[in-house]
Write a protein that holds these residues in place. Structure first.
Motif, PDB file in Angstrom:
ATOM      1  N   UNK A  70      21.574  29.132 -79.308  1.00 39.59           N
ATOM      2  CA  UNK A  70      20.602  30.228 -79.343  1.00 39.59           C
ATOM      3  C   UNK A  70      19.827  30.282 -78.035  1.00 39.59           C
ATOM      4  N   UNK A  71      19.271  31.435 -77.778  1.00 40.70           N
ATOM      5  CA  UNK A  71      18.397  31.589 -76.615  1.00 40.70           C
ATOM      6  C   UNK A  71      17.208  30.635 -76.752  1.00 40.70           C
ATOM      7  N   UNK A  72      16.696  30.503 -77.976  1.00 34.89           N
ATOM      8  CA  UNK A  72      15.572  29.602 -78.218  1.00 34.89           C
ATOM      9  C   UNK A  72      15.870  28.178 -77.787  1.00 34.89           C
ATOM     10  N   UNK A  73      17.096  27.699 -78.074  1.00 35.69           N
ATOM     11  CA  UNK A  73      17.452  26.344 -77.661  1.00 35.69           C
ATOM     12  C   UNK A  73      17.543  26.250 -76.141  1.00 35.69           C
ATOM     13  N   UNK A  74      18.158  27.259 -75.525  1.00 38.05           N
ATOM     14  CA  UNK A  74      18.319  27.239 -74.064  1.00 38.05           C
ATOM     15  C   UNK A  74      16.980  27.230 -73.335  1.00 38.05           C
ATOM     16  N   UNK A  75      15.985  27.884 -73.902  1.00 36.21           N
ATOM     17  CA  UNK A  75      14.679  27.926 -73.234  1.00 36.21           C
ATOM     18  C   UNK A  75      13.741  26.829 -73.731  1.00 36.21           C
ATOM     19  N   UNK A  76      14.236  25.966 -74.633  1.00 36.98           N
ATOM     20  CA  UNK A  76      13.441  24.836 -75.096  1.00 36.98           C
ATOM     21  C   UNK A  76      12.407  25.181 -76.137  1.00 36.98           C
ATOM     22  N   UNK A  77      12.607  26.289 -76.833  1.00 31.70           N
ATOM     23  CA  UNK A  77      11.636  26.732 -77.831  1.00 31.70           C
ATOM     24  C   UNK A  77      12.021  26.313 -79.242  1.00 31.70           C
ATOM     25  N   UNK A  78      13.282  25.952 -79.474  1.00 28.56           N
ATOM     26  CA  UNK A  78      13.720  25.610 -80.823  1.00 28.56           C
ATOM     27  C   UNK A  78      13.490  24.153 -81.100  1.00 28.56           C
ATOM     28  N   UNK A  79      12.966  23.888 -82.264  1.00 33.18           N
ATOM     29  CA  UNK A  79      12.701  22.512 -82.635  1.00 33.18           C
ATOM     30  C   UNK A  79      11.526  21.992 -81.835  1.00 33.18           C
ATOM     31  N   UNK A  80      10.958  20.955 -82.304  1.00 37.09           N
ATOM     32  CA  UNK A  80       9.838  20.337 -81.608  1.00 37.09           C
ATOM     33  C   UNK A  80      10.403  19.367 -80.582  1.00 37.09           C
ATOM     34  N   UNK A  81      10.763  19.888 -79.423  1.00 35.54           N
ATOM     35  CA  UNK A  81      11.325  19.042 -78.373  1.00 35.54           C
ATOM     36  C   UNK A  81      10.181  18.290 -77.721  1.00 35.54           C
ATOM     37  N   UNK A  82      10.275  16.976 -77.795  1.00 32.44           N
ATOM     38  CA  UNK A  82       9.228  16.138 -77.228  1.00 32.44           C
ATOM     39  C   UNK A  82       9.375  16.060 -75.720  1.00 32.44           C
ATOM     40  N   UNK A  83       8.353  15.562 -75.064  1.00 34.78           N
ATOM     41  CA  UNK A  83       8.420  15.366 -73.617  1.00 34.78           C
ATOM     42  C   UNK A  83       9.550  14.405 -73.271  1.00 34.78           C
ATOM     43  N   UNK A  84       9.749  13.380 -74.112  1.00 40.23           N
ATOM     44  CA  UNK A  84      10.816  12.411 -73.861  1.00 40.23           C
ATOM     45  C   UNK A  84      12.184  13.089 -73.929  1.00 40.23           C
ATOM     46  N   UNK A  85      12.390  13.947 -74.925  1.00 43.18           N
ATOM     47  CA  UNK A  85      13.661  14.657 -75.047  1.00 43.18           C
ATOM     48  C   UNK A  85      13.859  15.600 -73.876  1.00 43.18           C
ATOM     49  N   UNK A  86      12.790  16.244 -73.441  1.00 47.01           N
ATOM     50  CA  UNK A  86      12.875  17.135 -72.296  1.00 47.01           C
ATOM     51  C   UNK A  86      13.219  16.346 -71.033  1.00 47.01           C
ATOM     52  N   UNK A  87      12.665  15.131 -70.899  1.00 43.35           N
ATOM     53  CA  UNK A  87      12.994  14.271 -69.760  1.00 43.35           C
ATOM     54  C   UNK A  87      14.477  13.911 -69.767  1.00 43.35           C
ATOM     55  N   UNK A  88      15.026  13.683 -70.961  1.00 45.33           N
ATOM     56  CA  UNK A  88      16.449  13.352 -71.071  1.00 45.33           C
ATOM     57  C   UNK A  88      17.297  14.538 -70.644  1.00 45.33           C
ATOM     58  N   UNK A  89      16.923  15.735 -71.082  1.00 42.09           N
ATOM     59  CA  UNK A  89      17.662  16.938 -70.681  1.00 42.09           C
ATOM     60  C   UNK A  89      17.615  17.089 -69.164  1.00 42.09           C
ATOM     61  N   UNK A  90      16.449  16.857 -68.570  1.00 35.42           N
ATOM     62  CA  UNK A  90      16.317  16.953 -67.107  1.00 35.42           C
ATOM     63  C   UNK A  90      17.195  15.911 -66.419  1.00 35.42           C
TER      64      UNK A  90
END
Length: 129
Positions: A70-90
């Motif tokens: 989904x667009x929501x997942x691609x922009x990081x809006x879906x689910x409660x993505x934590x800072x740690x999870x965002x760091x992993x994606x980066x």
């Protein structure tokens, strides 16, 4: 305030590109195949994934459909993505990171995996907090 191109890519564009790359790689889709599906060149997909070029809304919808997300997942809006999870994606957005992880998982000996992690840590430049 005007955008300053000299400052580099926008962090939001980088995050979207990282998620695009992660999803594409997890599905085993090449940049060329994704490009064909969304009607752009593979070089353009490379630029999107690096965050060098912004993805338009209509292209973002096409990318989400092509990557079965989904667009929501691609922009990081879906689910409660934590800072740690965002760091992993980066981190996974770094060129070669997914390839290294895939190879790491295929190493059968735990001691060899441990040695590889130790080597990587020895070679790494510490991040500033």
């Amino acid at each position: 305030m005007a955008l300053d191109d000299a400052a580099g890519p926008d962090p939001v564009d980088i995050a979207i590109g990282a998620r695009m790359r992660l999803r594409r790689k997890s599905l085993g889709i090449s940049q060329g195949a994704l490009a064909d599906q969304i009607g752009v060149s593979f070089q353009q997909v490379q630029k999107y994934e690096r965050g060098a070029n912004r993805v338009s809304g209509s292209t973002l919808v096409a990318v989400a459909a092509a990557l079965d997300t989904t667009v929501g997942w691609l922009v990081g809006e879906e689910g409660a993505i934590s800072d740690a999870a965002d760091d992993i994606v980066q981190a996974l957005a770094v060129s070669g990171a997914v390839d290294l992880l895939e190879a790491f998982v295929d190493i059968p000996k735990a001691s060899a995996r441990t040695a590889l992690v130790a080597l990587a840590r020895e070679m790494a430049v510490p991040r500033s907090s």
